[in-house]
Design a protein around this motif. Structure first.
Motif, PDB file in Angstrom:
ATOM      1  N   HIS A 198      -4.979 -53.676  32.526  1.00 41.49           N
ATOM      2  CA  HIS A 198      -4.233 -54.606  33.373  1.00 41.49           C
ATOM      3  C   HIS A 198      -4.842 -54.652  34.772  1.00 41.49           C
ATOM      4  CE1 HIS A 198      -0.333 -55.158  35.893  1.00 41.49           C
ATOM      5  NE2 HIS A 198      -0.739 -56.348  35.509  1.00 41.49           N
ATOM      6  N   VAL A 199      -5.087 -55.868  35.251  1.00 45.49           N
ATOM      7  CA  VAL A 199      -5.610 -56.044  36.607  1.00 45.49           C
ATOM      8  C   VAL A 199      -4.767 -57.102  37.298  1.00 45.49           C
ATOM      9  CG1 VAL A 199      -7.550 -56.963  37.956  1.00 45.49           C
ATOM     10  CG2 VAL A 199      -7.981 -55.367  36.098  1.00 45.49           C
ATOM     11  N   ARG A 200      -4.294 -56.811  38.501  1.00 51.54           N
ATOM     12  CA  ARG A 200      -3.598 -57.852  39.263  1.00 51.54           C
ATOM     13  C   ARG A 200      -4.262 -58.027  40.630  1.00 51.54           C
ATOM     14  NH1 ARG A 200       0.853 -56.574  42.406  1.00 51.54           N
ATOM     15  NH2 ARG A 200       2.029 -58.326  41.592  1.00 51.54           N
ATOM     16  N   LEU A 201      -4.486 -59.283  40.959  1.00 52.89           N
ATOM     17  CA  LEU A 201      -5.201 -59.615  42.195  1.00 52.89           C
ATOM     18  C   LEU A 201      -4.323 -60.535  43.032  1.00 52.89           C
ATOM     19  CD1 LEU A 201      -8.654 -60.428  40.536  1.00 52.89           C
ATOM     20  CD2 LEU A 201      -8.012 -58.288  41.645  1.00 52.89           C
ATOM     21  N   THR A 244      -4.349 -49.564  34.700  1.00 55.00           N
ATOM     22  CA  THR A 244      -3.884 -50.659  35.554  1.00 55.00           C
ATOM     23  C   THR A 244      -4.494 -50.564  36.946  1.00 55.00           C
ATOM     24  OG1 THR A 244      -1.935 -51.761  36.484  1.00 55.00           O
ATOM     25  CG2 THR A 244      -1.761 -49.398  36.133  1.00 55.00           C
ATOM     26  N   PHE A 245      -4.828 -51.727  37.483  1.00 51.61           N
ATOM     27  CA  PHE A 245      -5.447 -51.792  38.808  1.00 51.61           C
ATOM     28  C   PHE A 245      -4.840 -52.963  39.561  1.00 51.61           C
ATOM     29  CE2 PHE A 245      -8.488 -53.849  41.630  1.00 51.61           C
ATOM     30  CZ  PHE A 245      -8.903 -52.792  42.420  1.00 51.61           C
ATOM     31  N   GLY A 246      -4.538 -52.765  40.823  1.00 52.45           N
ATOM     32  CA  GLY A 246      -4.016 -53.865  41.624  1.00 52.45           C
ATOM     33  C   GLY A 246      -4.721 -53.940  42.961  1.00 52.45           C
ATOM     34  N   MET A 247      -5.005 -55.150  43.390  1.00 51.04           N
ATOM     35  CA  MET A 247      -5.627 -55.298  44.705  1.00 51.04           C
ATOM     36  C   MET A 247      -4.914 -56.396  45.487  1.00 51.04           C
ATOM     37  SD  MET A 247      -9.430 -55.243  46.018  1.00 51.04           S
ATOM     38  CE  MET A 247     -10.255 -56.405  45.075  1.00 51.04           C
ATOM     39  N   THR A 248      -4.516 -56.056  46.701  1.00 50.41           N
ATOM     40  CA  THR A 248      -3.890 -57.038  47.575  1.00 50.41           C
ATOM     41  C   THR A 248      -4.833 -57.324  48.729  1.00 50.41           C
ATOM     42  OG1 THR A 248      -1.715 -56.180  47.024  1.00 50.41           O
ATOM     43  CG2 THR A 248      -1.865 -57.566  48.985  1.00 50.41           C
ATOM     44  N   SER A 249      -5.362 -58.541  48.749  1.00 52.54           N
ATOM     45  CA  SER A 249      -6.232 -58.925  49.855  1.00 52.54           C
ATOM     46  C   SER A 249      -5.712 -60.187  50.528  1.00 52.54           C
ATOM     47  CB  SER A 249      -7.665 -59.135  49.356  1.00 52.54           C
ATOM     48  OG  SER A 249      -7.679 -60.073  48.301  1.00 52.54           O
ATOM     49  N   GLY A 250      -4.716 -60.827  49.913  1.00 53.99           N
ATOM     50  CA  GLY A 250      -4.154 -62.043  50.500  1.00 53.99           C
ATOM     51  C   GLY A 250      -2.696 -61.840  50.847  1.00 53.99           C
ATOM     52  N   GLY A 251      -2.042 -62.965  51.175  1.00 52.01           N
ATOM     53  CA  GLY A 251      -0.622 -62.907  51.483  1.00 52.01           C
ATOM     54  C   GLY A 251      -0.350 -62.448  52.908  1.00 52.01           C
ATOM     55  N   ASN A 252       0.878 -62.657  53.325  1.00 50.70           N
ATOM     56  CA  ASN A 252       1.326 -62.196  54.631  1.00 50.70           C
ATOM     57  C   ASN A 252       2.067 -60.879  54.427  1.00 50.70           C
ATOM     58  OD1 ASN A 252       2.594 -61.795  57.050  1.00 50.70           O
ATOM     59  ND2 ASN A 252       3.894 -63.602  56.951  1.00 50.70           N
ATOM     60  N   VAL A 253       3.107 -60.917  53.602  1.00 47.74           N
ATOM     61  CA  VAL A 253       3.859 -59.705  53.272  1.00 47.74           C
ATOM     62  C   VAL A 253       3.893 -59.588  51.761  1.00 47.74           C
ATOM     63  CG1 VAL A 253       6.123 -58.589  53.348  1.00 47.74           C
ATOM     64  CG2 VAL A 253       5.295 -59.888  55.340  1.00 47.74           C
ATOM     65  N   GLU A 273      -3.813 -44.602  33.756  1.00 46.28           N
ATOM     66  CA  GLU A 273      -4.680 -44.576  34.933  1.00 46.28           C
ATOM     67  C   GLU A 273      -4.229 -45.732  35.802  1.00 46.28           C
ATOM     68  OE1 GLU A 273      -7.506 -45.126  32.228  1.00 46.28           O
ATOM     69  OE2 GLU A 273      -7.486 -42.991  31.716  1.00 46.28           O
ATOM     70  N   THR A 274      -3.781 -45.423  36.995  1.00 50.25           N
ATOM     71  CA  THR A 274      -3.376 -46.510  37.872  1.00 50.25           C
ATOM     72  C   THR A 274      -4.127 -46.394  39.187  1.00 50.25           C
ATOM     73  OG1 THR A 274      -1.546 -47.343  39.196  1.00 50.25           O
ATOM     74  CG2 THR A 274      -1.213 -45.225  38.168  1.00 50.25           C
ATOM     75  N   SER A 275      -4.725 -47.502  39.576  1.00 47.22           N
ATOM     76  CA  SER A 275      -5.487 -47.482  40.823  1.00 47.22           C
ATOM     77  C   SER A 275      -5.187 -48.758  41.585  1.00 47.22           C
ATOM     78  CB  SER A 275      -6.986 -47.349  40.545  1.00 47.22           C
ATOM     79  OG  SER A 275      -7.404 -48.329  39.625  1.00 47.22           O
ATOM     80  N   GLY A 276      -5.401 -48.696  42.861  1.00 50.02           N
ATOM     81  CA  GLY A 276      -5.074 -49.865  43.663  1.00 50.02           C
ATOM     82  C   GLY A 276      -5.799 -49.858  44.985  1.00 50.02           C
ATOM     83  N   VAL A 277      -5.893 -51.060  45.552  1.00 48.72           N
ATOM     84  CA  VAL A 277      -6.581 -51.245  46.827  1.00 48.72           C
ATOM     85  C   VAL A 277      -5.786 -52.245  47.667  1.00 48.72           C
ATOM     86  CG1 VAL A 277      -8.641 -52.211  47.926  1.00 48.72           C
ATOM     87  CG2 VAL A 277      -8.886 -50.813  45.864  1.00 48.72           C
TER      88      VAL A 277
END
Lengths: 441, 250
Positions: free
Chosen positions: A234-237, A262-271, A288-292
């Motif tokens: 699972h990847v969420r961007l 699972t991996f998640g990355m937040t590079s956009g959005g305000n909140v 395995e869960t990782s995030g940025v």
């Protein structure tokens, strides 16, 4: 005794909105009752604020202030705008499923040639005419969290995907959430992915805004069930527009011998806020869960993970990285609970933050609650700046300050991206990070 | 015109003056050795030429190909052809050596308005240079200097020198931490890069390195100044008599 609930102006507005919207929201009978109950829970609590421990660092009363009215179903022009916004985020070879302004858009989705054992329906269909068990599962998330309750009350559409026992999908599923509205509006979606025994799937979620969108709100929830021996990647961007709000809750349940990466990355959005509850409910399962978080300007992103080891012999590894510039604010809350029966659990968590400016802020809150005595658990958290000696070395080799920083930032987040299992998915995360870095210079 | 002209350079670190009016002229094609005891300011000189932050230049100037070097950022200096081989090359976990080399080479080329190297051309060039320095490919796939031995780190510096083709190479204590075999390999790498267009400044405590990299000019530094300059025989003289005689001269 009658309890009189004091409402704020915005609370009253939302209650009017719910009264108007409820008749058009999908699902009657039990579903409608559940919506009503959930809305009452939300109304009593209101937007979460800093005195609620789980929301300590993300005070929505200050950051978001109000819940916007739901967006109307997209018209042809909106779908067209969504189509062009999609292009840079397309994944070759994936089955694309698109939600435009919170409503499934068949025109933009791949709904042909479903693999044997794959069922894809919309949330609307299932709430209107699905079987009771599936409806009950869709209504199952714990409404004690006000934002989950709000989502349960207002959910309009989403995807309900089932993969039969033993079926391993070769095509990744790509759910794209696109906002197109020119007015500030909200989307309420809920999706479910259910993997049968020994099934396998890859799920990518992208959150984006079309050109010219205003301060929209994404209210999403995701239910994942990984059956015995099944595997889910699972990847969420989160690449929403810079004025957007993205509030999402995930509930994940793993059977025995299951594997969830699972991996998640937040590079956009305000909140943005992503909270995931991952329940290791079957033995010998692995998470395995990782995030940025990649943040600048005044961006605020909160990742709150709750790993629940209820049974023995589970393994969970969490790696989180935050890069924060300007007045950005990153929050990572990682809670691991190892229940009394969960002997031989191996649970590790490491979170690191890199601050690129004096005004940047990163809050890391690891919490371990261990009730079993034969376990291997550990956590670590660090916060620091870029190493000046490394920057000088790179600049002495001809890299500009921005280029040198970019290379070190890529290396820093690379430790989290490395945990993604497949090269293709890693490539998606790297591209999203590169887009953030390119926009920075 | 000289390649490098250091004129009456005065440098402070944290209010303390380290270089008190140092002058040095290096022409293209020459190899200069700078020798001197600990604390004489040798490394400070190399850092100031490369543009390391934390040094305050309070007087004098440095001209490189006639241009004011002190006005340039460290990357601009690298682009113009200044290369410092670090005494202690840093480790950069998460950045593979190959990726670093290609990024740096292309950053320099881009800044000079030259075409960037495509991956296949770059790999071809890198393989040939690495081969001549006995650097195995698996070392290049590791993080920059991560887990490298002292000798490997120095060879990696020379590899960069060979790839970037700078016109001025400053070798800061290249011999520190190297055994005699590693020293010979590193020195052979440096000697292969000697050319009429390129100058080298070799900073060292010991004469030993100069048996392998034979200088044209030897300078003795003491207390922040060049106190004596001469031919390569000066190094041998120093080896016999030590630096003590210059402590007073300074």
């Amino acid at each position: 005794m009658n309890l009189v609930v004091a409402k704020t102006e915005t609370g009253r507005a939302l209650s009017d909105i719910f009264d108007v919207a409820r008749d058009r929201l999908p699902g009657g009978g039990k579903v409608a009752d559940a919506r009503q109950q959930a809305f009452e829970i939300y109304e009593r609590a209101g937007l979460p604020h800093r005195r609620i421990e789980d929301w300590k660092y993300t005070d929505l009363r200050v950051l978001m202030r109000e819940v916007l009215p739901p967006a109307p179903a997209p018209d042809a022009a909106a779908v067209k705008r969504a189509g062009s916004a999609l292009k840079p985020h397309a994944i070759a070879g994936a089955r694309r499923l698109v939600l435009v302004d919170g409503v499934f858009a068949a025109q933009l989705s791949d709904t042909d040639d479903f693999e044997q054992g794959l069922s894809v329906r919309t949330l609307r269909e299932v709430l209107e005419a699905g079987d009771a068990a599936l409806q009950a599962q869709l209504l199952s998330p714990d409404s004690s969290d006000p934002m989950v309750a709000l989502n349960s009350a207002m959910m309009t559409d989403g995807l309900v995907i089932e993969v039969a026992d033993g079926v391993v999908l070769t095509k990744p599923l790509h759910i794209v959430h696109i906002a197109t509205a020119a007015q500030p509006l909200a989307m309420f979606t809920r999706s479910l992915l259910k993997l049968g025994k020994t099934a396998g799937a890859t799920l990518v979620e992208s959150y984006i805004g079309a050109d010219g969108v205003k301060a929209y709100q994404v209210h999403d929830s995701l239910l994942l069930t990984v059956g015995d021996g099944a595997r889910l990647d699972h990847v969420r961007l989160i690449e929403d527009s810079r004025e957007a709000f993205n509030i999402c809750a995930a509930v994940v349940t793993l059977g025995a011998h299951a594997h969830f990466n699972t991996f998640g990355m937040t590079s956009g959005g305000n909140v943005s806020r992503y909270q995931a509850v991952i329940a290791v409910a079957g033995e010998h399962s692995r998470v395995e869960t990782s995030g940025v978080n990649l943040l600048n300007g005044r961006q605020h992103a909160d990742t709150t993970l709750f790993l629940d080891h209820a049974v023995p012999n589970g393994t969970s590894h969490e790696i989180f990285r935050a890069v924060v510039d300007d007045r950005g604010h990153s929050v990572f809350q990682g809670r691991i609970i190892v229940r009394p029966k969960a002997q031989k659990t191996d649970a590790r968590m490491m979170t690191r933050a890199l601050l690129l400016s004096d005004d940047a802020e990163a809050d890391n809150k690891p919490e371990l609650e261990i009730f079993a005595d034969d376990v291997a658990c550990g956590h670590g958290a660090t916060t620091g700046a870029l190493d000046e000696s490394l920057l000088f070395y790179l600049r002495a080799r001809g890299l500009s300050e921005k280029e040198a920083q970019a290379l070190l930032i890529q290396a820093f987040v690379g430790e989290a991206i490395e945990q993604i299992a497949s090269d293709d998915l890693r490539g998606l995360a790297i591209s999203a990070a590169e887009r953030w870095l390119a926009a920075r210079s | 015109m000289s390649l490098l002209e250091v004129k009456d350079l005065q440098v402070r670190v944290d209010e303390r003056e380290i270089l008190h009016g140092l002058s040095l002229t290096v022409n293209a094609g020459e190899v200069h050795a700078i020798m001197g005891p600990n604390g004489s300011g040798k490394s400070t000189l190399s850092h100031v030429i490369a543009g390391k932050p934390g040094y305050e230049v309070t007087g004098g100037e440095i001209l490189f190909k006639g241009e004011d070097l002190l006005e340039m950022s460290p990357d601009e200096r690298a682009v113009k052809g200044v290369f410092l081989a670090f005494q202690y090359p840093v480790e950069i976990p998460g950045v593979t050596t190959i990726n670093f080399l290609r990024t740096a080479l292309n950053a320099q080329r881009k800044a000079r308005g030259e075409a960037e190297f495509l991956v296949p051309d770059f790999l071809k060039k890198m393989r040939s240079v690495a081969g001549s320095l006995n650097i195995p490919m698996d070392m290049l796939k590791r993080g920059v200097n991560v887990g490298f031995s002292g000798g490997e780190k120095k060879r990696n510096e020379i590899l960069q020198m060979a790839l970037f083709e700078p016109s001025l190479c400053i070798l800061d204590e290249m011999d520190s931490g190297l055994d005699i075999d590693a020293l010979r390999v590193a020195a052979d790498g440096v000697n292969a890069l000697r050319s009429p267009e390129r100058a080298m400044v070799v900073i060292t405590h010991y004469q030993r390195l100069l048996n392998y990299i034979v200088p044209d000019v030897v300078h003795v530094m003491s207390k922040g100044r060049v106190v004596k300059s001469g031919g390569k025989e000066l190094a041998l003289e120093l080896e016999a008599s030590g630096y003590a005689q210059f402590e007073d001269a300074a």
